[in-house]
Design an enzyme around this catalytic site. Structure first.
Site, mmCIF file in Angstrom:
data_model
loop_
_atom_site.group_PDB
_atom_site.id
_atom_site.type_symbol
_atom_site.label_atom_id
_atom_site.label_comp_id
_atom_site.label_asym_id
_atom_site.label_seq_id
_atom_site.Cartn_x
_atom_site.Cartn_y
_atom_site.Cartn_z
ATOM 1 N N GLY A 229 0.794 -1.219 0.000
ATOM 2 C CA GLY A 229 0.000 0.000 0.000
ATOM 3 C C GLY A 229 0.825 1.266 0.000
ATOM 4 O O GLY A 229 0.322 2.337 0.310
ATOM 5 N N GLU A 270 4.177 -7.421 0.474
ATOM 6 C CA GLU A 270 3.766 -7.787 -0.883
ATOM 7 C C GLU A 270 3.648 -6.543 -1.774
ATOM 8 O O GLU A 270 2.569 -6.228 -2.281
ATOM 9 C CB GLU A 270 2.427 -8.523 -0.845
ATOM 10 C CG GLU A 270 2.473 -9.823 -0.047
ATOM 11 C CD GLU A 270 1.102 -10.374 0.256
ATOM 12 O OE1 GLU A 270 0.094 -9.705 -0.082
ATOM 13 O OE2 GLU A 270 1.015 -11.461 0.841
ATOM 14 N N TYR A 313 -10.223 5.169 -11.892
ATOM 15 C CA TYR A 313 -9.912 5.709 -10.571
ATOM 16 C C TYR A 313 -9.721 7.222 -10.559
ATOM 17 O O TYR A 313 -9.316 7.780 -9.534
ATOM 18 C CB TYR A 313 -8.598 5.083 -10.046
ATOM 19 C CG TYR A 313 -8.624 3.597 -9.860
ATOM 20 C CD1 TYR A 313 -9.634 2.970 -9.132
ATOM 21 C CD2 TYR A 313 -7.627 2.798 -10.413
ATOM 22 C CE1 TYR A 313 -9.640 1.600 -8.964
ATOM 23 C CE2 TYR A 313 -7.624 1.418 -10.239
ATOM 24 C CZ TYR A 313 -8.641 0.826 -9.509
ATOM 25 O OH TYR A 313 -8.641 -0.531 -9.337
ATOM 26 N N CYS A 339 -14.133 4.180 -28.622
ATOM 27 C CA CYS A 339 -15.456 4.757 -28.801
ATOM 28 C C CYS A 339 -16.201 4.760 -27.464
ATOM 29 O O CYS A 339 -17.164 4.030 -27.239
ATOM 30 C CB CYS A 339 -16.230 3.964 -29.850
ATOM 31 S SG CYS A 339 -17.799 4.744 -30.286
ATOM 32 N N GLU A 340 -15.679 5.544 -26.545
ATOM 33 C CA GLU A 340 -16.243 5.834 -25.221
ATOM 34 C C GLU A 340 -15.646 7.174 -24.798
ATOM 35 O O GLU A 340 -14.686 7.653 -25.401
ATOM 36 C CB GLU A 340 -15.809 4.776 -24.177
ATOM 37 C CG GLU A 340 -16.235 3.364 -24.444
ATOM 38 C CD GLU A 340 -17.688 3.100 -24.096
ATOM 39 O OE1 GLU A 340 -18.303 3.984 -23.447
ATOM 40 O OE2 GLU A 340 -18.188 2.033 -24.465
ATOM 41 N N TYR A 367 -0.479 -1.917 -13.106
ATOM 42 C CA TYR A 367 -1.887 -1.957 -13.489
ATOM 43 C C TYR A 367 -2.144 -1.238 -14.808
ATOM 44 O O TYR A 367 -3.197 -0.636 -15.005
ATOM 45 C CB TYR A 367 -2.773 -1.408 -12.358
ATOM 46 C CG TYR A 367 -2.482 -2.095 -11.054
ATOM 47 C CD1 TYR A 367 -2.853 -3.419 -10.868
ATOM 48 C CD2 TYR A 367 -1.769 -1.456 -10.041
ATOM 49 C CE1 TYR A 367 -2.546 -4.085 -9.689
ATOM 50 C CE2 TYR A 367 -1.459 -2.117 -8.864
ATOM 51 C CZ TYR A 367 -1.850 -3.431 -8.699
ATOM 52 O OH TYR A 367 -1.531 -4.094 -7.537
#
Length: 421
Positions: A229, A270, A313, A339-340, A367
């Protein structure tokens, strides 16, 4: 010129010319620097050294060559699916080095993971009961605990609060203990992962105290796993996790806990984003510079199909004009070709952008490709790793054959077309 204009002395535009656009490029030196920085933060103090294990969160950037680089640096892995584990085995990891953390995965997959010899991190009481009922004391487990701690960035990446789907709520402590005793389950580790983008040691210490207290129920522990994190910088001036402060606070608290527990345990983390995010650059080409009365759009040859974080996000990613770094600053919306509504940046000041320019979207190592899709039947980019001064292709660009692989041409439909024509 510094990165992103050059990576290990190679002009980034040269890499773009060699491998084509769009393109993911990763700097191995930056990944290694982050690993070393992490180790230094959690080394402990003289006479109180810490037995540290780093488990790279494979989901952040799932590529065979990246896993091999991690293994060469003594970093182990955390996986969330059997296929991630299979890739880790291909990269040379042993089953003992792989932590498998399912989140509502199907029981047959979990059984397969057990048969593979992976370490199992149990995420729920129903799963704990299945494991106990099926395997008894023969399969040691780690318990993933939800500490009811909320902190970090976007709510979508917070995983340790009371309403999160992740982990076994620590309020169910008595139920966990009863089940462990009933089935004779061997608990070898305790795990907590409270989410992403923490800025201080406070949240980690809150989660740590939950595990330290719970550890008294389990005398045979081998490790405590604090997940990850750690916040990295996405723009100049961003507040980031103070790794030195965090390392000192956690290792001091962990050493004191081990004294109370009666023996030294291993300390596990991790990290995913922390190790690879800043090493990654998504290089894109400018197709069109489109002037509207209220704004100017830069339309590039990529989109949310290659980097979904801005749309998913509201994530900020720095954008650099590699082709015209000294151009006149101008305000643009940088948008994709999907196309968005497909926006990388709004009202972003960049050196003048021209059709054909190459832009670099920064912090794209984590990501990015791993969440990429083939939406609009667009191919996924190639991936390149710059290692020891040389760019290496580590994933080929999708072809049309890749995009249609698995589709079945039903003969009956072909006959129907013939009849109608």
């Amino acid at each position: 010129m510094p990165a992103p204009y050059q990576l290990q002395g190679i002009p980034t535009t040269t890499i773009a010319d060699e491998f084509g656009l769009p393109l993911y490029v990763y700097d191995a030196d930056k990944i290694i620097d982050q690993i070393n920085r992490f180790r230094a933060a959690f080394s402990g103090s003289p006479g109180r050294e810490i037995n540290l294990r780093i488990k790279y969160a494979t989901k952040a950037l799932t590529n065979l060559s990246i896993l091999k680089l991690m293994r060469m640096q003594g970093v182990e892995v955390d996986v969330v699916s059997v296929n991630e584990a299979r890739l880790a085995l291909l990269a040379g990891y042993t089953p003992e080095q792989i932590m498998y953390t399912p989140s509502g995965n199907a029981w047959p997959e979990i059984q397969e993971a057990i048969q593979m010899g992976l370490r199992l991190n149990v995420d729920s009481l129903p799963l704990l009961e299945q494991v106990g009922n099926t395997y008894g004391h023969t399969v040691p487990v780690c318990l993933r605990i939800n500490p009811s701690v909320a902190d970090g960035g976007n709510l979508k990446i917070q995983t340790g609060h009371a309403d999160s789907k992740f982990g076994i709520p620590h309020a169910l402590r008595a139920d966990i203990a009863r089940m462990v005793v009933h089935y004779g389950i061997v608990v070898e580790g305790l795990h907590v992962h409270t989410g992403s983008d923490f800025k201080s040691a406070r949240t980690f210490l809150q989660g740590a105290e939950v595990l330290f207290d719970l550890a008294g129920d389990y005398p045979d522990l081998k490790f405590i796993d604090f997940g990850s994190g750690f916040k990295v910088a996405y723009r100049e001036g961003d507040h980031v996790t103070d790794m030195a402060e965090l390392g000192t606070a956690i290792t001091d608290a962990f050493s004191a806990f081990c004294d109370r527990y009666g023996r030294a345990l291993e300390l596990w983390f991790e990290p995913g984003k922390f190790l690879v995010s800043e090493a990654g650059h998504l290089l894109v080409g400018v197709n069109v510079v489109k002037q509207h009365p209220t704004r100017t759009f830069v339309q590039v040859d990529s989109g949310l199909n290659h980097l979904i974080r801005p749309m998913m996000y509201d994530a900020y990613h720095e954008i650099v004009n590699l082709s015209n770094p000294m151009g006149t600053p101008t305000t643009y919306d940088v948008v994709g070709y999907i196309c968005e509504t497909d926006t990388f940046a709004t009202n972003r000041d960049l050196p003048e952008v021209r059709p054909g320019d190459v832009l670099s979207i920064e912090n794209a190592g984590a990501y990015g490709f791993s969440m990429a899709s083939t939406y609009n039947l667009r191919p996924r980019p190639a991936e390149v790793l710059v290692y020891e001064g040389t760019p290496h292709l580590i994933r080929q660009r999708d072809t049309f054959e890749d995009l249609t692989r698995g589709m079945v041409d039903v003969a009956m439909l072909n006959e129907e077309l013939i009849i109608k024509n």
